[in-house]
Design an enzyme around this catalytic site. Structure first.
Site, PDB file in Angstrom:
ATOM      1  N   HIS A 187       0.830  -1.210   0.000  1.00  0.00           N
ATOM      2  CA  HIS A 187       0.000   0.000   0.000  1.00  0.00           C
ATOM      3  C   HIS A 187       0.866   1.262   0.000  1.00  0.00           C
ATOM      4  CE1 HIS A 187      -3.988  -1.803   0.178  1.00  0.00           C
ATOM      5  NE2 HIS A 187      -3.441  -2.742   0.921  1.00  0.00           N
TER       6      HIS A 187
ATOM      7  N   GLY B  52      -6.133 -15.705  -9.354  1.00  0.00           N
ATOM      8  CA  GLY B  52      -6.955 -14.922  -8.433  1.00  0.00           C
ATOM      9  C   GLY B  52      -6.531 -15.023  -6.976  1.00  0.00           C
TER      10      GLY B  52
ATOM     11  N   GLY C 285      -3.767 -13.408  -5.774  1.00  0.00           N
ATOM     12  CA  GLY C 285      -2.892 -12.286  -5.436  1.00  0.00           C
ATOM     13  C   GLY C 285      -1.448 -12.527  -5.837  1.00  0.00           C
TER      14      GLY C 285
ATOM     15  N   SER D 110      -1.461 -13.701 -11.535  1.00  0.00           N
ATOM     16  CA  SER D 110      -1.657 -14.483 -12.757  1.00  0.00           C
ATOM     17  C   SER D 110      -2.045 -13.564 -13.903  1.00  0.00           C
ATOM     18  CB  SER D 110      -2.741 -15.546 -12.541  1.00  0.00           C
ATOM     19  OG  SER D 110      -4.014 -14.948 -12.381  1.00  0.00           O
TER      20      SER D 110
ATOM     21  N   ASP E 294       3.177  -5.312 -10.752  1.00  0.00           N
ATOM     22  CA  ASP E 294       3.013  -6.696 -11.198  1.00  0.00           C
ATOM     23  C   ASP E 294       3.635  -6.920 -12.570  1.00  0.00           C
ATOM     24  OD1 ASP E 294       1.505  -6.625  -8.935  1.00  0.00           O
ATOM     25  OD2 ASP E 294      -0.405  -7.137  -9.900  1.00  0.00           O
TER      26      ASP E 294
ATOM     27  N   TYR F 169     -10.210  -0.397  -0.487  1.00  0.00           N
ATOM     28  CA  TYR F 169      -9.061   0.349  -1.002  1.00  0.00           C
ATOM     29  C   TYR F 169      -9.376   1.820  -1.194  1.00  0.00           C
ATOM     30  CZ  TYR F 169      -7.535  -4.307  -2.265  1.00  0.00           C
ATOM     31  OH  TYR F 169      -7.205  -5.625  -2.236  1.00  0.00           O
TER      32      TYR F 169
HETATM   33  P1  ADP Z   1      -4.288 -12.417  -9.780  1.00  0.00           P
HETATM   34  O1  ADP Z   1      -3.624 -11.579 -10.810  1.00  0.00           O
HETATM   35  O2  ADP Z   1      -3.815 -12.084  -8.407  1.00  0.00           O
HETATM   36  O3  ADP Z   1      -4.185 -13.884 -10.030  1.00  0.00           O
HETATM   37  P2  ADP Z   1      -6.593 -11.117 -10.856  1.00  0.00           P
HETATM   38  O4  ADP Z   1      -7.990 -11.026 -10.400  1.00  0.00           O
HETATM   39  O5  ADP Z   1      -5.831  -9.868 -11.085  1.00  0.00           O
HETATM   40  O6  ADP Z   1      -5.833 -12.062  -9.799  1.00  0.00           O
HETATM   41  O7  ADP Z   1      -6.543 -11.927 -12.214  1.00  0.00           O
HETATM   42  C1  ADP Z   1      -7.185 -13.175 -12.329  1.00  0.00           C
HETATM   43  C2  ADP Z   1      -7.876 -13.288 -13.675  1.00  0.00           C
HETATM   44  O8  ADP Z   1      -6.888 -13.360 -14.711  1.00  0.00           O
HETATM   45  C3  ADP Z   1      -8.686 -14.543 -13.816  1.00  0.00           C
HETATM   46  O9  ADP Z   1      -9.998 -14.348 -13.343  1.00  0.00           O
HETATM   47  C4  ADP Z   1      -8.670 -14.793 -15.313  1.00  0.00           C
HETATM   48  O10 ADP Z   1      -9.645 -14.017 -15.958  1.00  0.00           O
HETATM   49  C5  ADP Z   1      -7.323 -14.236 -15.728  1.00  0.00           C
HETATM   50  N1  ADP Z   1      -6.277 -15.256 -15.896  1.00  0.00           N
HETATM   51  C6  ADP Z   1      -5.047 -15.213 -15.385  1.00  0.00           C
HETATM   52  N2  ADP Z   1      -4.299 -16.260 -15.802  1.00  0.00           N
HETATM   53  C7  ADP Z   1      -5.086 -16.988 -16.609  1.00  0.00           C
HETATM   54  C8  ADP Z   1      -4.900 -18.188 -17.370  1.00  0.00           C
HETATM   55  N3  ADP Z   1      -3.732 -18.848 -17.378  1.00  0.00           N
HETATM   56  N4  ADP Z   1      -5.927 -18.653 -18.099  1.00  0.00           N
HETATM   57  C9  ADP Z   1      -7.098 -18.005 -18.112  1.00  0.00           C
HETATM   58  N5  ADP Z   1      -7.331 -16.867 -17.427  1.00  0.00           N
HETATM   59  C10 ADP Z   1      -6.356 -16.355 -16.683  1.00  0.00           C
HETATM   60 MG    MG Z   2      -3.822  -9.451 -10.960  1.00  0.00          MG
END
Ligand code: ADP
Ligand code: MG
Length: 383
Positions: A34, A122, A124, A127, A172, A222
């Site tokens: 933060h 999802g 954190g 991804s 990120d 937030y």
């Molecule tokens: P984080 O980035 O922390 O994992 P986010 O909510 O920012 O969480 O992103 C998650 C979203 O990114 C998922 O709901 C999906 O839509 C997408 N996503 C990420 N990686 C993939 C993947 N390998 N295949 C499909 N969707 C993905």
């Molecule tokens: Mg994310």
């Protein structure tokens, strides 16, 4: 999936061998939470969980997006049409990157793109940045081009803002692009300056502990904290809390001009920025004991002054503090769930993991998921 598995599945799905395979990692933030929107520093590292994209050219102008999960929605992007966001959520991250590449005049034609990921989605661990950055890598590899890594991060961040609708900072995407083996990355959130910081984990392990919970932010989470930071900064006469000194924090806390919440937020942000600066100094000396204390300090501040922790995260940190060989532990990411990280001597890692798993399960009605990781390298071409 091994590389051979990926090639085999790609062939099964597209009828041809991949022409290229690229990857981009997820990340954890070691310290500096933060602080980004207050102009401070963050210190993320790339983890050895990543998204891999295998690709091959097509004869048409269609990008064929093949997701890993059979129940994820398989979708296409027609390069002859304007690239816009659609209701297929996961593909919007990809669409945003394709749009960004078009703006940079990177040549593109039809491709099959198959996505495989080991980054928990999802949780954190970003991804989403791994998805964007691996897409960017595949497009550039197919075009036979390279791009400055920070420019790639900015392009992917814009994709996340404009196409996925998440107004994230640059952390990120920057670490997914710029991570290096054995290093964390100090990012100055105002200037964008990046410095690789040695983080030698040859005798230590970083456990990533996913609480698997995501609590709703009933108080507007937030946004409320951001507003409290900005209103406190305005009263202090600084643009961002980054500019506030420790003396000013004392004055804020003693003053009647600030609300209790503003006082707490200022104390966290200014303290956390200082802890991040201190973390860099002690990591450069390989002083994990000192770094561990900063991790605990960060967690306590996020729990008490910033109020973004939750019982599950607190429990993991509390258990970790009782384990032999643990240097430090803290929640990582935005909070209210997601992951905690535990830095522990390598010899004590298995016992620590087992203890956290058992005590977590005994306290809550579900398991946490733990894996050990180390600072990994950023996006790259595999072949
Ligand atoms: P984080 O980035 O922390 O994992 P986010 O909510 O920012 O969480 O992103 C998650 C979203 O990114 C998922 O709901 C999906 O839509 C997408 N996503 C990420 N990686 C993939 C993947 N390998 N295949 C499909 N969707 C993905
Ligand atoms: Mg994310």
């Amino acid at each position: 999936m091994t590389l051979d598995d990926i090639k085999r599945v790609f062939e099964e799905k597209t009828g041809k061998a991949p022409e290229g395979i690229v990857t981009a990692p997820g990340r954890v933030n070691l310290i500096g939470e933060h602080t980004d929107y207050n102009g401070g520093f963050v210190l993320p590292m790339a983890i050895d969980k990543k998204t891999i994209v295998a690709w091959a050219r097509r004869d048409d102008n269609i990008l064929n997006l093949i997701p890993e999960e059979p129940d994820d929605i398989y979708t296409t992007i027609d390069l002859d049409q304007p690239v816009e966001k659609t209701e297929v959520k996961w593909a919007n991250y990809v669409r945003g990157v394709i749009w960004g590449m078009q703006q940079k005049n990177v040549p593109m034609s039809g491709m099959d793109l198959m996505y495989v990921s080991t980054v928990p989605i999802g949780s954190g661990l970003s991804s989403s940045a791994a998805l964007e950055m691996s897409t960017a890598m595949a497009v550039l590899q197919a075009a036979g081009q390279t791009m400055d890594r920070y420019e790639m991060a900015l392009l992917c961040q814009k994709a996340e803002h404009d196409f996925a609708g998440t107004p994230c900072g640059i952390m990120d995407q920057a670490i997914s692009a710029l991570g290096q083996d054995g290093h964390a990355l100090l990012l100055d959130c105002v200037s964008g300056d990046q410095t690789l910081i040695p983080f030698d984990c040859s005798h230590a392990k970083l456990l990533v502990c996913d609480t698997k919970v995501k609590h709703a932010l009933n108080d507007g989470g937030y946004a409320a904290r951001r507003d409290q930071c900005y209103s406190a900064a305005e009263k202090l006469g600084v643009k961002l809390l980054r500019e506030a000194t420790a003396d000013q924090v004392d004055a804020v806390v003693a003053s009647d001009d600030y609300t209790d919440k503003e006082k707490m937020r200022v104390r966290h942000v200014v303290g956390e920025i200082q802890r991040t600066v201190d973390a860099v100094k002690v990591l450069e000396q390989n002083d994990f004991d000192a770094f561990g204390k900063l991790m605990f300090g960060s967690h306590n501040s996020l729990r008490d002054d910033y109020e973004v922790s939750c019982v599950e995260l607190d429990k993991i940190v509390e258990i970790a503090a009782t384990c032999e060989g643990v240097y430090g532990a803290r929640m990582t990411g935005g909070g209210f769930g997601g992951c905690a990280i535990v830095l522990v001597k390598a010899d004590n890692a298995d016992a620590t993991q087992a203890k956290i798993e058992a005590e977590f399960r005994a306290t809550f009605d579900h398991d946490c998921a733990i894996f050990a990781t180390k600072p990994a390298k950023g996006a790259c071409i595999i072949e």
